[in-house]
Structures are given as C-alpha cells and as structure tokens.
Design a protein around this motif. Structure first.
Motif, short mmCIF file in Angstrom:
data_model
loop_
_atom_site.label_atom_id
_atom_site.label_comp_id
_atom_site.label_asym_id
_atom_site.label_seq_id
_atom_site.Cartn_x
_atom_site.Cartn_y
_atom_site.Cartn_z
N THR A 1 45.63 -11.46 18.87
CA THR A 1 45.29 -10.85 17.60
C THR A 1 44.48 -9.56 17.81
OG1 THR A 1 43.22 -12.05 17.45
CG2 THR A 1 45.18 -13.12 16.54
N LEU A 2 44.42 -8.78 16.74
CA LEU A 2 43.61 -7.56 16.82
C LEU A 2 42.15 -7.92 17.06
CD1 LEU A 2 43.44 -4.49 16.52
CD2 LEU A 2 43.05 -4.82 14.08
N SER B 1 34.93 -1.88 29.12
CA SER B 1 35.67 -2.46 28.01
C SER B 1 37.16 -2.47 28.37
CB SER B 1 35.43 -1.61 26.76
OG SER B 1 36.55 -1.65 25.93
N PRO B 2 37.84 -3.60 28.33
CA PRO B 2 39.24 -3.66 28.75
C PRO B 2 40.23 -3.44 27.62
CG PRO B 2 38.43 -5.87 28.41
CD PRO B 2 37.32 -4.94 27.99
N SER B 3 39.75 -3.24 26.41
CA SER B 3 40.65 -3.26 25.25
C SER B 3 41.46 -1.97 25.14
CB SER B 3 39.83 -3.46 23.98
OG SER B 3 40.64 -3.33 22.86
N ASP B 4 42.71 -2.10 24.73
CA ASP B 4 43.53 -0.92 24.46
C ASP B 4 43.41 -0.47 23.01
OD1 ASP B 4 44.74 -0.46 26.97
OD2 ASP B 4 45.98 -2.21 26.66
N ARG C 1 26.66 -9.61 25.90
CA ARG C 1 27.68 -9.47 24.86
C ARG C 1 28.30 -8.09 24.94
NH1 ARG C 1 25.27 -9.90 19.34
NH2 ARG C 1 23.37 -9.14 20.29
N MET C 2 29.49 -7.95 24.38
CA MET C 2 30.12 -6.64 24.37
C MET C 2 30.25 -6.07 22.97
SD MET C 2 32.85 -6.82 27.39
CE MET C 2 32.78 -5.07 27.60
N GLN D 1 37.55 -9.26 23.20
CA GLN D 1 37.71 -9.90 24.50
C GLN D 1 36.60 -9.48 25.46
OE1 GLN D 1 41.08 -8.46 26.85
NE2 GLN D 1 41.24 -6.75 25.45
N ASP D 2 36.34 -10.38 26.38
CA ASP D 2 35.27 -10.14 27.33
C ASP D 2 35.76 -9.20 28.43
OD1 ASP D 2 32.76 -10.37 28.35
OD2 ASP D 2 32.72 -12.55 28.19
#
Lengths: 154, 271, 329
Positions: free
Chosen positions: C114-115, C166-169, C207-208, C121-122
């Motif tokens: 999900t968005l 941060s790994p998010s796209d 936390r992120m 996500q960690d």
C-alpha cells in the motif's frame, strides 16, 4: 553479447545475447537451449548483480536474501536470447557428446565484463560483479571504493 | 529443552478457562511472547478432520515432542474434543459477523484474553469452501501447503522476494508467503491445483509450458504459471515486453526466462 | 539469527478506522498495524522485531481509494501501489507518483503493498535488518559507519549516530508534490506536510516518521497546486525490478516559455528522509530549462555531501540524476 552502458547512472543494459556451444553431438536441442540460455542468465547475474559481501570486522554476512544477493530477473536479461551449437561429435566420447551444464555461465560473465571494459575504453575493474557504483566512479574520475581482487566488500 | 512447566501451563489454560490464546504450532520461542499460552497438544487429540490436518503441519525440525505432549495432555484428561468443538461453535458465531469487529469487551491487553480473530475459518480455495484451523500468525502459503495439502504452491524465500509462492487472490497475483491467511477470509484464492479443467485437462498456460519446455528444475514454475494466468486473463494478447514486465516478480534461478516468455506467448496465441 | 515461523501474536481485524485507532491506542508500544505485510512479516519471520498485538487494517474500506476533493486528490493510505500506478486520474495529473509506484519492488508486491506501507516502511540498512544491536535498534554502536563497514547504500547527509537511508520510492514523489499526510489518533486528525512527516535520527533514532504508537496514517492529500506540472521520476537500483534505490529523484516543475517558473525536487536514498533539494530549486527558478542550468543544478545538489567509505559514488550519481531531471522533465 552486445550491451549499452549508461554513463550517468552506471546501469548496463544487455541488448543481445548469442551463445554458441562446442558441445559435440546435440541430442536434445530444446534441453540444450535451456542450458545455453539459463547459463547465460547466470553469467549475467555473476557479472552484474550477485554481490557477496561480508562485514570484515564482525564477520556478518551482508546477503541473507534475494533482496541483497540479487539474481538476475526478467527485466535484467534480454527478452530474446539466441544460441547455436557447433555440433562436431566429440571423438573421445562413445556417443560424441559433451556436458553442457556450466560452460555458458563463465563464458557469458566474461563476455559481459569485456564488453563493459570495451565500452568504457580500457581494461577495467578486474572483478565481478561490476555494479553501477564502479562505473559511475570510473566515469566521474573518482577512486573506486574497493580494490581489484579485494572480494566480499562493496 | 521444553520444560514441563510449559505443559502445565497448557493444561491450566485448557482446564481453567474457556477461551485461550493460541500459540503457533510451529513456534518454539516462548520467551518471545511469554504471556501467550500454548495449545499444541489439544489438536493432537482431535478427531475432527480439519484439526487433524492442522497437526500434520510438517515442519522440518519437530519443535515439540509429540509423544510427550500427548502424554501430558492425556494426563490432564477428558474433553479435548469437546473443547475443540467449543471453539468451532464460537468460531461460527463470530465468522457470521464477517470482518466486523464487534466491540472491545475482553480484548484489552491487560486481560490478554482471546485474540481478535477466531481460529476456525472458511476459505474459498479453488472454488471450494474449506474449513480450516488457522493461527493468527500463519501465512497463506503455510495454510495452503500444510493444512489444505495444496503443495503445488512452493515456498522459496518466504520473504516476498522470489515469487514461487504466487497464488491468485480475487484474480490478482500475490505472494502467499507474505499474506496472513486471516486477511484473505472471504476472498477467492486460486492455486496451481485450481487451474485444471473440468475433465482434468491442463490449463493452456500449463500446456504451453510443456510444449515449449518452459521450466528447467520446475520449482518456480507454479508461481510463474499463476502470474502468467493472471496476466492472460487481464490482457489476453500481451506483447513480449508486457509479459516480461508482468512476470518480473517471479525469479527463476535456472534462468529459463526466455522459455517462460515463449510459453506465455504461445499460450496467448493458442487461446 | 533464527529464521523460521513467526513468533505468535494476537491478530485483530477492525472494520473501521475508529476501531483501529482504539485498538492501537490500547496496545501502545505492543501494537503493530499491518497492511500489505510485505515489510512487517519479514521482521517477524527474521525474529528481529516482535509485536504482541497485530492490527490488520486490510478490512477497513474507508482507507482505500483515490478520491477527488475540492483541494486536489485524496488517496487512502491502504490504496495499493498497483491502483496508484494504473489510476487514470493520477497518470493525468500527478504522473510522478504513478511512475514512482510503478518502480516499487515487483508486481506482486505492488498488488498487495500500500501507499501507506511504502512511505512508512523501515530502513533497509542491512546491519539493522540483520538484528544487530545498533543505535536504531536501541544499542550504542553504528556498525555501518566504521572503517570497514559495508555502507554502499547508506547516507550522504543527516548522519547522526545512524547512517541509514529512506528506502521509499513514493516518498520523494510525495515531497515533490507537496503532499499532505493525514495522521489520525485518539484525539483526532491532523495534516502534516510530507516534508515534515519523515524524521531523521537527530529527531528520533528509532523511528523514520512522526507516527507515534497508536497513530495511523489514513490518507495522503495531493494539492491541486502541482497538478499537471512537468514531472520527472527516475530510480537507479542494481536490478530493474525488486530492488531498493541507490538514488531516486522526483521533480515537479512549471515551465513558462522555456523558463522554469516553479519547481519542487526531492531525492531519496541519500538521507534518512527524502531530501528536498531546496538549493536546486533556488538555483533553477527563473532560469531557462537547458543543459547549462541542469549542470549548475547538479553541482548545487551535492554541495555539503559527506560520503562514507563505500558510498561516495552517490555524489556523482545524484548530480547526474538532478541534471537529467532539470534537462529532461
């Protein structure tokens, strides 16, 4: 093997793969196709993705999943791969055949490494895999993070 | 290794109160969640078919000494079966409310009372309704393989990285190793076993895989086929590149990608 | 590290956000909301993190869907990445987000992921994921930032004991779109700018995001201000599928008669938060959109970067990506 190197992102795209085997008499062409292409995919993985790293100080393995030790996927290999066989019977084998399991792997890996070196105009890297950061560093004229033959590090 | 106190706890839990918090059949790490009580033994006594299958969960290392538990539970006497029936009944009552979360009574952490979900649920697998006993921390791949006997679905990495466990959930390819079974209640699950035609004939994708010699070792093939089936349902005439993109969540360590794509294109052509 | 069946937990399946908040509020630190589960279950299976009470959000219909609102578009946090990727509305107005969603992991993960899960996500620091007692895990060491630490994927900016990224796209895309994150807790709802939603180790090392235990991200609002802009998204990763970015970049800009009038640009995987490149924005605003401006922007983007032993390639990589974003958007 034909490939394209993106000098800005360090990404290598393989455009064409042709594997030719000197495998003696061909008994099962469809099976041989599998071996030739499958070995080619392995070679692509060896040459471009499959980093095995360890933390030297603590002895921790850095690749504990496919997420970190990356094998080649559908999108990393050419959509169509080609093969052929010389089909000259091996005189030393009663049925004229030779084993074809592993030879394509090393062959395709080294073909890729040579092609990358060639594209960048030098004899480069001396190690596998060649990952984007090595190409970016080379193009930008920066020092490489790791030395040739220094394995199991990024 | 498994101190008796644990079994005493189990016994106490069963005899002392009706609802018990259930622990994973496969779990061995009590320290991870000390407040949770175990109920492994109970299932072993059950005659109900569903729960017997639950016991069949063949984990490589048997974490529990089955004989020991049986003996322990045997000593704690009687009514294991009754107890399980009790759970079935309450399960039916709750599942009739579907997803509805009905109030919070008895669910506070201080009381550490029964979990929010009931263990027994009905799954729609390959068009059949299957009653099955599912733990809260059980993934769909585990349920399919070890409780329902649908071992066509493979477990590769168990980390949503390889795609061997791909099944269709409401027609959408998903990694069953990283889906909780409880989260797919009421949804249609299709596994490789569900592709068979009415007279046992193979699905066109399966047939094409054979004709084109798609797989080498075949371990990833069920997952590849499920993804390909979903692709061809959504897009009956994909280009090779579309197929490649849609299949990209399935790894093949033999490197048979080219053959798989040939098979899919052939299936699309034949269909 | 044991790797087998997850430790046991209790599972709750609320049917409304109110119930979910109520549950999470009661469970506090012991509660764990789960949506797609692709990240969560890895933690549980690796037995690096545990949760006593898991709250499955997938049954909450009100968290799903892409809706038009007077101020723009609202995306429910439980909307899958496939839905985002294929949404005609997003493709037309906020293509950068659809493009970013398309590059996340693999098709199956996008089908369930999900968005909300993608932005929350960690980090993927492998030492941290391995279960070491690093700072982020409550310990007193950073294993990645040592002379021999394998830190190719780690940060260029914002190191503070921890060097994870941060790994998010989708996160850089949301920052570029000036998205508003809707956070709900027992006290009500509040809206936070995407830029402020993500936090670095200097704010809280464990936390992120600003999400506290008992809080949920319920929706993401995209303001109409950036709808229909010129967009650019690119992700560079080792593999072309199922991989995390080495660096990714998202940009939104309005170009009027060849001149960049307004721009927002953000890069991922160079800092613990998606890094908004305000310097680049200042440099290029009012300049013509050409190769020269792009080169200047690239140089500006990497100013002040502090590389570790193995990740200095990210400096030229980020420079090149910024250059491309400005030049090719």
């Amino acid at each position: 093997m034909a490939l394209e190197v993106d000098l800005e992102t360090g990404k290598v795209e393989i455009l064409d793969y042709v594997g030719v085997a000197d495998c003696g008499t061909v008994f099962h062409p469809q099976g041989l196709t599998q071996q030739m292409k499958g070995g080619g995919v392995w070679g692509i993985g060896f040459a471009l993705f499959e980093r095995q790293i360890y933390d030297p100080q603590n002895g921790l393995p850095g690749n504990t999943g496919f997420e970190q030790c990356k094998s080649a996927t559908y999108l990393d290999v050419p959509s169509i791969m080609c093969w052929d066989a010389v089909a000259i019977a091996d005189p030393q084998n009663p049925v004229g055949a030779r084993a074809m399991g592993e030879p394509p792997m090393g062959a395709s890996a080294s073909a890729i490494l040579c092609a990358i070196s060639d594209a960048l105009g030098g004899h480069l890297f001396n190690r596998t895999p060649v990952v984007p950061d090595m190409i970016i560093n080379y193009v930008a004229g920066r020092e490489q993070s790791s030395r040739p033959l220094q394995i199991h590090t990024a | 290794m498994y101190p008796d106190s644990r079994f005493d706890k189990t016994t106490a839990a069963v005899l002392g109160r009706g609802p018990v918090v259930l622990e994973s059949l496969f779990s061995y790490d009590q320290s991870a969640c000390p407040s949770v009580l175990a109920l492994q033994g109970e299932c072993l006594m059950a005659e109900d078919q569903t729960t017997q299958m639950a016991v069949a969960a063949p984990f490589p290392e048997p974490r529990i000494d089955a004989g020991g538990i049986l003996a322990t539970v045997g000593r704690s006497k009687a009514s294991r079966r009754k107890f399980i029936k009790g759970v079935i009944v309450s399960g039916a009552a709750v599942s009739s409310a579907g997803y509805v979360f009905g109030g919070l009574s008895g669910c506070t952490p201080e009381q550490a009372a029964p979990g929010g979900v009931e263990r027994l649920l009905s799954l729609n697998v390959n068009g059949e309704t299957r009653r099955v006993d599912v733990l809260p921390n059980e993934t769909l791949a585990m349920t399919l393989r070890y409780k329902l006997g649908l071992t066509g679905t493979k477990l590769g990495c168990d980390r949503a990285e390889c795609g061997a466990c791909t099944v269709l959930i409401d027609g959408i390819p998903s990694y069953s190793c990283s889906t909780l079974t409880h989260a797919v209640r009421g949804r249609a699950i299709t596994t490789i076993e569900g592709l068979e035609g009415p007279n046992g004939e193979l699905h066109p994708v399966q047939q094409a895989m054979i004709d084109e010699l798609g797989p080498q070792c075949g371990f990833c093939t069920p997952g590849q086929i499920m993804t390909a089936v979903a692709l061809l349902r959504a897009n009956p005439n994909p280009t090779r590149d579309e197929a490649r993109f849609a299949m990209s969540g399935n790894l093949c360590r033999c490197g048979a990608y080219d053959h798989y794509l040939n098979s899919i294109m052939r299936a699309a052509q034949d269909a | 590290m044991p790797r087998d069946m997850m430790a046991s937990f209790e599972l709750y399946q609320p049917d409304s956000v109110d119930n979910a908040i109520d549950l999470l509020g009661r469970f506090g630190e012991d509660g764990w909301p789960i949506a797609g589960g692709n990240d969560t279950l890895d933690w549980f299976k690796d037995r690096v993190k545990y949760a006593q009470y898991v709250v499955d959000l997938t049954g909450i219909a009100e968290l799903r869907g892409i809706r038009e609102t007077p101020g723009g578009i609202e995306i429910g946090a439980l909307t899958t990445l496939t839905e985002i990727e294929q949404s005609p509305l997003l493709q037309e107005r906020y293509r950068v987000l659809a493009d970013a969603a398309r590059r996340v992991a693999s098709p199956q993960i996008r089908n369930t992921g999900t968005l909300g899960g993608n932005v929350n996500q960690d980090t993927r620091c492998w030492y941290y994921r391995y279960g070491t007692d690093c700072y982020r895990a409550g310990g007193t060491t950073c294993y990645a930032d040592t002379p021999q630490g394998q830190n190719r994927e780690h940060c260029l900016w914002g190191a503070d004991r921890c060097v994870a990224v941060s790994p998010s796209d989708t996160a850089p895309a949301l920052v570029a779109l000036d998205a508003r994150m809707v956070v709900r807790n027992a006290d009500g709802e509040r809206e936070v700018a995407a830029e402020d939603y993500f936090i670095g180790p200097d704010v809280d090392i464990e936390r992120m995001t600003i999400l506290e235990p008992g809080e949920l991200l319920t929706a993401v609002r995209l303001p109409s201000e950036w709808a229909g802009a010129k967009f650019y998204f690119e992700k560079v990763a080792d593999r072309n599928t199922w991989d995390f970015p080495l660096v990714n970049i998202a940009a939104a800009m309005f170009v009027e008669s060849g001149t960049i009038a307004r721009i927002r640009i953000a890069a991922g995987a160079v800092e613990c938060v998606p890094r908004r490149l305000t310097v680049v924005e200042e440099v290029v605003t009012g300049s013509p959109q050409n190769a020269e401006t792009a080169a200047l922007a690239g140089q500006a983007a990497v100013r002040g970067a502090t590389p570790l032993n193995y990740n200095h390639f990210k400096i030229p990589l980020l420079e090149n990506l910024v250059k491309r974003a400005i030049r090719d958007a």
